[in-house]
Design an enzyme around this catalytic site. Structure first.
Site, PDB file in Angstrom:
ATOM      1  N   PHE A 241       1.230  -1.419   0.318  1.00  0.00           N
ATOM      2  CA  PHE A 241       0.253   0.192   0.041  1.00  0.00           C
ATOM      3  C   PHE A 241       0.935   1.234  -0.422  1.00  0.00           C
ATOM      4  O   PHE A 241       1.070   2.330   0.712  1.00  0.00           O
ATOM      5  CB  PHE A 241      -1.316   0.159   0.861  1.00  0.00           C
ATOM      6  CG  PHE A 241      -1.319  -1.009   1.448  1.00  0.00           C
ATOM      7  CD1 PHE A 241      -2.697  -1.473   0.448  1.00  0.00           C
ATOM      8  CD2 PHE A 241      -1.874  -2.474   1.921  1.00  0.00           C
ATOM      9  CE1 PHE A 241      -3.495  -2.069   0.471  1.00  0.00           C
ATOM     10  CE2 PHE A 241      -1.828  -3.590   2.156  1.00  0.00           C
ATOM     11  CZ  PHE A 241      -2.826  -3.461   2.059  1.00  0.00           C
ATOM     12  N   ASP A 263       1.085  -1.285  -5.000  1.00  0.00           N
ATOM     13  CA  ASP A 263      -0.320  -0.687  -4.499  1.00  0.00           C
ATOM     14  C   ASP A 263      -1.214  -0.603  -5.782  1.00  0.00           C
ATOM     15  O   ASP A 263      -0.811  -0.960  -6.743  1.00  0.00           O
ATOM     16  CB  ASP A 263       0.274   0.670  -4.771  1.00  0.00           C
ATOM     17  CG  ASP A 263      -1.252   1.720  -3.759  1.00  0.00           C
ATOM     18  OD1 ASP A 263      -0.446   2.055  -2.950  1.00  0.00           O
ATOM     19  OD2 ASP A 263      -2.069   2.339  -4.600  1.00  0.00           O
ATOM     20  N   SER A 264      -2.387  -0.754  -5.676  1.00  0.00           N
ATOM     21  CA  SER A 264      -3.520  -1.184  -7.169  1.00  0.00           C
ATOM     22  C   SER A 264      -3.280  -0.111  -7.341  1.00  0.00           C
ATOM     23  O   SER A 264      -4.334  -0.010  -8.772  1.00  0.00           O
ATOM     24  CB  SER A 264      -4.470  -1.121  -6.356  1.00  0.00           C
ATOM     25  OG  SER A 264      -5.112  -0.047  -5.460  1.00  0.00           O
ATOM     26  N   ASP A 314       0.223  -0.160   5.319  1.00  0.00           N
ATOM     27  CA  ASP A 314      -0.437   0.388   5.895  1.00  0.00           C
ATOM     28  C   ASP A 314      -1.807   1.331   5.115  1.00  0.00           C
ATOM     29  O   ASP A 314      -1.588   1.705   3.567  1.00  0.00           O
ATOM     30  CB  ASP A 314       0.749   2.618   5.356  1.00  0.00           C
ATOM     31  CG  ASP A 314      -0.216   3.566   5.747  1.00  0.00           C
ATOM     32  OD1 ASP A 314      -1.394   3.125   6.303  1.00  0.00           O
ATOM     33  OD2 ASP A 314       0.937   4.428   5.384  1.00  0.00           O
ATOM     34  N   CYS A 354      -5.277   3.084   9.670  1.00  0.00           N
ATOM     35  CA  CYS A 354      -6.256   4.850   9.938  1.00  0.00           C
ATOM     36  C   CYS A 354      -7.630   4.394   9.705  1.00  0.00           C
ATOM     37  O   CYS A 354      -8.572   5.622   9.861  1.00  0.00           O
ATOM     38  CB  CYS A 354      -5.796   4.638   8.201  1.00  0.00           C
ATOM     39  SG  CYS A 354      -6.150   4.461   7.417  1.00  0.00           S
TER      40      CYS A 354
HETATM   41  N1  SAH Z   1       1.867   4.678   3.262  1.00  0.00           N
HETATM   42  C1  SAH Z   1       1.800   5.281   2.139  1.00  0.00           C
HETATM   43  C2  SAH Z   1       0.142   5.623   2.258  1.00  0.00           C
HETATM   44  C3  SAH Z   1      -0.999   4.598   1.740  1.00  0.00           C
HETATM   45  S1  SAH Z   1      -2.333   4.852   1.541  1.00  0.00           S
HETATM   46  C4  SAH Z   1       2.528   6.771   2.561  1.00  0.00           C
HETATM   47  O1  SAH Z   1       3.111   6.669   3.459  1.00  0.00           O
HETATM   48  O2  SAH Z   1       2.012   7.616   1.394  1.00  0.00           O
HETATM   49  C5  SAH Z   1      -3.309   2.850   1.267  1.00  0.00           C
HETATM   50  C6  SAH Z   1      -2.965   3.625  -0.404  1.00  0.00           C
HETATM   51  O3  SAH Z   1      -3.511   2.085  -0.885  1.00  0.00           O
HETATM   52  C7  SAH Z   1      -3.634   4.130  -1.489  1.00  0.00           C
HETATM   53  O4  SAH Z   1      -2.140   4.581  -2.278  1.00  0.00           O
HETATM   54  C8  SAH Z   1      -4.503   3.118  -2.274  1.00  0.00           C
HETATM   55  O5  SAH Z   1      -4.412   2.914  -3.611  1.00  0.00           O
HETATM   56  C9  SAH Z   1      -3.935   2.125  -1.740  1.00  0.00           C
HETATM   57  N2  SAH Z   1      -4.368   0.808  -1.892  1.00  0.00           N
HETATM   58  C10 SAH Z   1      -6.379   0.812  -1.741  1.00  0.00           C
HETATM   59  N3  SAH Z   1      -6.376  -0.821  -1.507  1.00  0.00           N
HETATM   60  C11 SAH Z   1      -5.676  -1.892  -1.935  1.00  0.00           C
HETATM   61  C12 SAH Z   1      -5.188  -2.575  -2.828  1.00  0.00           C
HETATM   62  N4  SAH Z   1      -6.423  -3.594  -2.180  1.00  0.00           N
HETATM   63  N5  SAH Z   1      -3.784  -3.052  -3.460  1.00  0.00           N
HETATM   64  C13 SAH Z   1      -2.961  -2.325  -2.537  1.00  0.00           C
HETATM   65  N6  SAH Z   1      -3.041  -1.294  -2.688  1.00  0.00           N
HETATM   66  C14 SAH Z   1      -4.356  -1.179  -2.161  1.00  0.00           C
END
Ligand code: SAH
Length: 410
Positions: A241, A263-264, A314, A354
Site C-alpha cells: 500500500f 499499490d493498486s 499501511d 487508519c
Molecule cells: N504509505 C503511504 C500511504 C498509503 S495510503 C504513504 O506513506 O504515502 C493507502 C494506499 O493503498 C493508497 O495508495 C491506495 O491506492 C492503496 N490501496 C487501496 N487498496 C489497495 C489494495 N487492495 N491493494 C493495494 N493497494 C491498495
C-alpha cells in the site's frame, strides 16, 4: 478576491436566536467538551437555522452549553465552535482559530521539511476543516456544513498566512454527502503552480493536489517514515500500500538493499517512480514497483518463497466507522498474517490502521490473532501514531484514527 467572510443573518422566529435543546440527561458529553451533537440527543431545534449557521446549544433546562454549527442533514447534527456559550462566532473568531492552528506547526518547517498539516479539524477547534501546507500552497478540505458556511473566511485566513501563494480546495471527500454538501475542487485563491514538490526529511516528493489522493500526500506518516529510515540499513524491504512511495524512499535513504513497493493505483506508482527520479542519490538497483491488489500479491510472493527483513503495511481505511469494524478486522488480519509469513526471522513489521472504527486495542488483538495463525512469535517493540501536526484533542477520541505497531518476529 474578498477577504471578508460573512455569516448570513440567521432567520429568526420571534425574538429568539436559533437554538438546539438537548433531551433531558444528554448534556454529559457536552460537559466533557466533546464537540459533536448527535441527532438522537436532540429534543428540538428552534428558530429554523440554515445549514452551517451558528446555534446555541441548550441543556433540557435551558442552560446554555455551547455555540455550534448546525448541520440539518447529518447524524452529527451540530459541531461545537466554542464551549463559551456567549462567544460571538464571526469571521474574526474563525480566522483566529486558523491562525492559531497554523502557528502551532511553525517549528515543523525548516529547510528539510516544507510540508505539514496546519489544521486538523475538531482537534484544532476547527470542525470539518483540514488543511495541509506544501511549501507556498495550502490544500484545504471543508468537510462539514459549518466549515462550508465559513468557506471564504477560512480560505482568506489561509491565504493571509505568510508566504502562501495559493489555496487549493479539495472538498471532494465522500463525507461531504453526509453533510448534504456537493463535491467541490479547484483553486480557491491565488494561482496553482504547474508542478509542485515538497521536502520531507531532506527527500523530494512530487505533490499533486489536483489528482492525488486526499490532499496529495499522507503527511500523518512523516515520523513513521523517519523510523523506517532508521531501521532499513542492509534490509530487504517490502512496502505494501505504498501510494507514491513515501516509505520506499525513506527505506532507500536509510540504506535498504532493495524495496518492493505494491499499490493498486497505477497513477500513485507512476508518481512513486517520479519521486525516486527526483532523488538521484537513491537510485537503487533492486527496486520494484508492482501494480496489484496487495492481498493477492502478498500471497503470490509467499507462494514464490520470497522473504523480507522489513515490511511496511499501511492499508487504506477499511473501517470508516465502528459499524464496519468486523469486515475490516478480517481484512487487517489477512494482510498481517500474510506479512508475518513473509517476514524473515528477526525481521520487523511496521503495521498500521487508519480506521477510526478500529481502536488501538482492537488492532493489537487482530494482529495478535494473525501472529497466532502464522505460527509466529512476535513482540511489540514500539507503538506508533501520527506525527505531531495531526494532534488528537483529549476530549475528542474519534480523532485518534491512525495507530500502528512496530513488531519483531523471533
Ligand atoms: N504509505 C503511504 C500511504 C498509503 S495510503 C504513504 O506513506 O504515502 C493507502 C494506499 O493503498 C493508497 O495508495 C491506495 O491506492 C492503496 N490501496 C487501496 N487498496 C489497495 C489494495 N487492495 N491493494 C493495494 N493497494 C491498495
Amino acid at each position: 478576491m474578498s477577504r471578508s467572510g460573512r455569516e448570513p443573518a440567521p432567520k429568526q422566529r420571534g425574538s429568539r436566536a436559533p437554538s438546539l435543546t438537548l433531551k433531558a440527561g444528554r448534556e454529559r458529553s457536552l460537559k466533557l467538551r466533546h464537540p459533536w451533537i448527535f441527532s438522537g440527543a436532540i429534543d428540538r431545534v428552534d428558530g429554523d437555522p440554515p445549514s452551517g449557521s451558528t446555534i446555541s446549544v441548550l441543556a433540557a433546562d435551558g442552560t446554555p452549553l455551547a455555540r455550534a454549527a448546525y448541520s440539518p442533514s447529518s447524524q452529527i447534527r451540530a459541531r461545537v465552535w466554542s464551549f463559551e456559550s456567549d462567544v460571538l462566532i464571526d469571521a474574526l473568531f474563525i480566522a483566529a482559530a486558523v491562525v492559531r492552528a497554523a502557528a502551532s506547526r511553525e517549528t515543523l518547517f525548516d529547510a528539510d521539511h516544507t510540508a505539514a498539516r496546519i489544521a486538523h479539524g475538531e482537534s484544532d477547534g476547527l470542525p470539518g476543516v483540514v488543511a495541509d501546507r506544501y511549501g507556498d500552497v495550502v490544500v484545504v478540505a471543508l468537510l462539514s456544513a459549518g466549515a462550508e458556511l465559513w468557506r471564504s473566511t477560512i480560505v482568506d485566513a489561509f491565504a493571509a498566512l505568510p508566504g502562501v501563494r495559493c489555496v487549493y480546495e479539495r472538498s471532494d471527500a465522500e463525507v461531504r454527502t453526509l453533510e448534504g454538501l456537493p463535491s467541490r475542487a479547484g483553486v480557491a485563491w491565488g494561482a496553482l503552480p504547474p508542478s509542485m514538490t515538497m521536502r520531507e526529511d531532506g527527500l523530494e516528493y512530487v505533490v499533486d493536489p489536483v489528482a492525488g489522493q486526499k490532499t496529495g500526500f499522507y503527511l500523518d506518516q512523516r515520523d513513521n517514515r523517519r523510523l523506517v529510515r532508521t531501521l532499513a540499513r542492509g534490509r530487504r524491504v517490502l512496502n505494501a500500500f505504498c501510494y507514491t512511495g513515501g516509505f520506499t524512499l525513506a527505506a532507500l535513504a536509510g540504506g535498504a538493499t532493495g524495496v518492493v513497493s505494491i499499490d493498486s493505483s497505477g497513477e500513485a506508482l507512476a508518481q512513486g517512480r517520479a519521486n525516486l527520479a527526483l532523488n538521484p542519490a537513491l537510485a537503487a538497483n533492486h527496486n520494484q514497483w508492482i501494480e496489484a491488489d496487495a492481498f493477492a500479491d502478498l500471497r503470490r510472493l509467499r507462494n514464490e518463497g520470497a522473504t523480507f527483513d522489513l515490511i511496511v503495511l499501511d492499508p487504506p481505511k477499511f473501517a470508516p466507522t465502528a459499524a464496519h469494524a468486523e469486515r475490516a478486522s478480517r481484512a487487517y488480519k489477512d494482510v498481517n498474517l500474510l506479512a508475518l509469513k513473509l517476514l524473515a526471522p528477526g525481521g520487523q513489521l511496521a503495521t498500521f490502521s487508519c480506521s477510526g472504527g478500529v481502536s488501538s486495542d482492537l488492532f493489537q488483538k487482530i494482529v495478535a490473532g494473525a501472529a497466532l495463525d502464522a505460527n509466529a512469535t512476535v513482540q511489540i517493540q514500539r507503538r506508533l501514531g501520527p506525527s505531531p501536526d495531526h494532534p488528537v484533542a483529549l476530549n475528542f477520541p474519534e480523532g485518534d484514527y491512525l495507530k500502528g505497531l512496530l513488531l519483531r518476529k523471533s
